[in-house]
Design an enzyme around this catalytic site. Sequence first.
Site, PDB file in Angstrom:
ATOM      1  N   SER A 255      42.769 -29.274 -11.648  1.00  0.00           N
ATOM      2  CA  SER A 255      41.521 -29.231 -10.636  1.00  0.00           C
ATOM      3  C   SER A 255      40.665 -29.186 -11.135  1.00  0.00           C
ATOM      4  O   SER A 255      40.502 -27.772 -12.505  1.00  0.00           O
ATOM      5  CB  SER A 255      42.271 -28.817  -8.972  1.00  0.00           C
ATOM      6  OG  SER A 255      42.538 -27.554  -9.205  1.00  0.00           O
ATOM      7  N   LYS A 256      39.861 -28.685 -10.370  1.00  0.00           N
ATOM      8  CA  LYS A 256      38.455 -27.949 -10.413  1.00  0.00           C
ATOM      9  C   LYS A 256      38.629 -26.082 -11.191  1.00  0.00           C
ATOM     10  O   LYS A 256      37.964 -25.511 -11.453  1.00  0.00           O
ATOM     11  CB  LYS A 256      37.538 -28.148  -9.607  1.00  0.00           C
ATOM     12  CG  LYS A 256      36.389 -28.675  -9.781  1.00  0.00           C
ATOM     13  CD  LYS A 256      35.056 -27.984 -10.874  1.00  0.00           C
ATOM     14  CE  LYS A 256      33.814 -28.385 -10.314  1.00  0.00           C
ATOM     15  NZ  LYS A 256      33.863 -28.867 -12.968  1.00  0.00           N
ATOM     16  N   ARG A 257      39.499 -25.732 -10.343  1.00  0.00           N
ATOM     17  CA  ARG A 257      39.792 -24.188 -10.292  1.00  0.00           C
ATOM     18  C   ARG A 257      40.537 -23.708 -11.727  1.00  0.00           C
ATOM     19  O   ARG A 257      40.452 -22.992 -11.964  1.00  0.00           O
ATOM     20  CB  ARG A 257      41.091 -23.963  -8.840  1.00  0.00           C
ATOM     21  CG  ARG A 257      42.414 -23.743  -9.059  1.00  0.00           C
ATOM     22  CD  ARG A 257      42.856 -23.642  -8.001  1.00  0.00           C
ATOM     23  NE  ARG A 257      43.531 -24.847  -7.835  1.00  0.00           N
ATOM     24  CZ  ARG A 257      44.798 -24.603  -8.634  1.00  0.00           C
ATOM     25  NH1 ARG A 257      45.347 -24.105  -8.743  1.00  0.00           N
ATOM     26  NH2 ARG A 257      45.420 -26.238  -8.589  1.00  0.00           N
ATOM     27  N   HIS A 258      40.911 -24.936 -12.690  1.00  0.00           N
ATOM     28  CA  HIS A 258      41.397 -24.632 -14.125  1.00  0.00           C
ATOM     29  C   HIS A 258      39.952 -24.789 -15.310  1.00  0.00           C
ATOM     30  O   HIS A 258      40.125 -24.309 -15.781  1.00  0.00           O
ATOM     31  CB  HIS A 258      42.165 -25.942 -14.589  1.00  0.00           C
ATOM     32  CG  HIS A 258      43.581 -25.835 -13.260  1.00  0.00           C
ATOM     33  ND1 HIS A 258      43.958 -27.133 -12.561  1.00  0.00           N
ATOM     34  CD2 HIS A 258      44.478 -24.305 -14.042  1.00  0.00           C
ATOM     35  CE1 HIS A 258      45.095 -26.255 -12.226  1.00  0.00           C
ATOM     36  NE2 HIS A 258      46.057 -25.366 -12.698  1.00  0.00           N
ATOM     37  N   GLY A 259      39.253 -24.907 -13.991  1.00  0.00           N
ATOM     38  CA  GLY A 259      37.616 -25.179 -15.468  1.00  0.00           C
ATOM     39  C   GLY A 259      37.423 -26.395 -15.523  1.00  0.00           C
ATOM     40  O   GLY A 259      37.178 -27.152 -14.495  1.00  0.00           O
TER      41      GLY A 259
END
Length: 508
Positions: A255-259
């Site tokens: 998800s976004k949290r991984h970049g």
Amino acid sequence: MSVRVRYAPSPTGSPHVGNVRTALFDYLLARRFGGQFIIRLEDTDRTRFIEGCEEEILESLRYIGITWDEGPDVGGPNAPYRQSERKEAGLYEPVIKQLLESGHAYYAFETSEELTEMREFQQINKQPTGYFGGNWRDAAPEKVAAAQAEGKPGVIRLRMPRDQRLVIQDAVRGRVEIDGSTQDDPVLIKADGMPTYHFAAMVDDHLMGITHVIRGEEWISSAPKHVWLYEVLGWEQPMWVHVPVINGKDGKKLSKRHGDTRCLDYRDAGYVPGALANFIALIGWAPGDDRELMSMEEMSSLFSVESLNGSPGIFDPDKLIWMNGHYLRAMDAATLRQMVLDYAKRPSTHAYWNEREEGAAMLAGLKLLVDAEAAGDPRLDAALRLEQERVTTLAEFGPACAFFFAPQPELDEKAVEKWFGEAHVAPLFANLDQWLSEQGENPTQAEIEAFLKAQVDVLGVGKLGPIVHPTRVAMTGRTYGPGLWELMEVLGRDRMRERIAHAQTQLR
Ligand code: GLU
């Protein structure tokens, strides 16, 4: 029968790495077996439709080097390739008629309030949620006719079998059996007359002669409905290929949290097509040996659905960086130059970096490269060649090469503190400037090397470090970079003298 596969995105958001991976698997399978790859836009949900999304989907695929044989932009024997247009063309009507006539589909007229109530009742009573018949599955034909005569808005649902097991043959998971009684009756045609995914995708897959349905694992829970549709319509089933999700290195769903997850963000961050395709294909697929670096041709000669991994794929950004560096180093000078300049000029590169903290340095450096090209600066190729060994993205060429082209390099404060107070540095710079002033033309790297090595004895410093480090700081502003003699040769006599003059004003 020749392989026919399709990528069937809904234009409801930017394609991310997982979507593009599905398309890539389709492409590789089609190429491996000399089949056809089709793109079909599933745009029947007009409430989620996003303008411009179709273009972005096609652009993402083009960037990583995927081509297709049939699709909304290129046409083909199964046109149209957008479901909204297929609906307009009346392609779904005969099929729904057939299902209604055979009793495998039925009208249902619950209001959305009634459906919500039904769901709440199921939840409170810990029953499976969904439409398991409601008031209409077994309604008398007169009741249906009356509702229609009243003009009640209704949907058409698929009558799922309650008393048999449904079997899915999946290339990744093998045989999956599901009890029909767990399956609710999905809507096939919505109240506005639009077909749902469950219906339109199956009809299209059949009409388009799709042999392998490669799609995300999230669809496996719907697969019994799809298998049943094929069965009651008397159609031959495709091979189902549900590819596992992609997780980050922490084991959580990507998800976004991984970049970045949007595919084109990787283009805009400076990843080259070959590396991206190679990297994405290996998330959940391996050719059966340890091979990692493969061109599209190699991958397509090795790909098979049997070699897909059944467990979640892992997205490892470090591996992508490593691969990209490899692809950059393998490029010939002309290709590299073209790639870097195209990248530096592309508006999306600017949009990407403008939103990021480190973006200003990237863009300022890239601009120097574009200006160098415009000025016909012969140092451009040499600078790219020297940094090619070190950088890992196209973007990094900007800041890495900046010192070659900026009037003066930006001096790293720490490096200046460390070196520019040493007693031998003032005479070193003076000697170097003197020597340069005596050179009729630009000295070669061998001459520069010989001169600076001789300074070890001239200045009595005992080793090369105290000569090389402050000189590098004066020439490049920093303590790391390509070989010093090479980069000095590229800078040339006059530019070196300007840099020494500037460094002399910074002595401590
Ligand atoms: N339109 C569906 C999606 O975007 C496609 C799923 C499929 O490939 O069948 O998820």
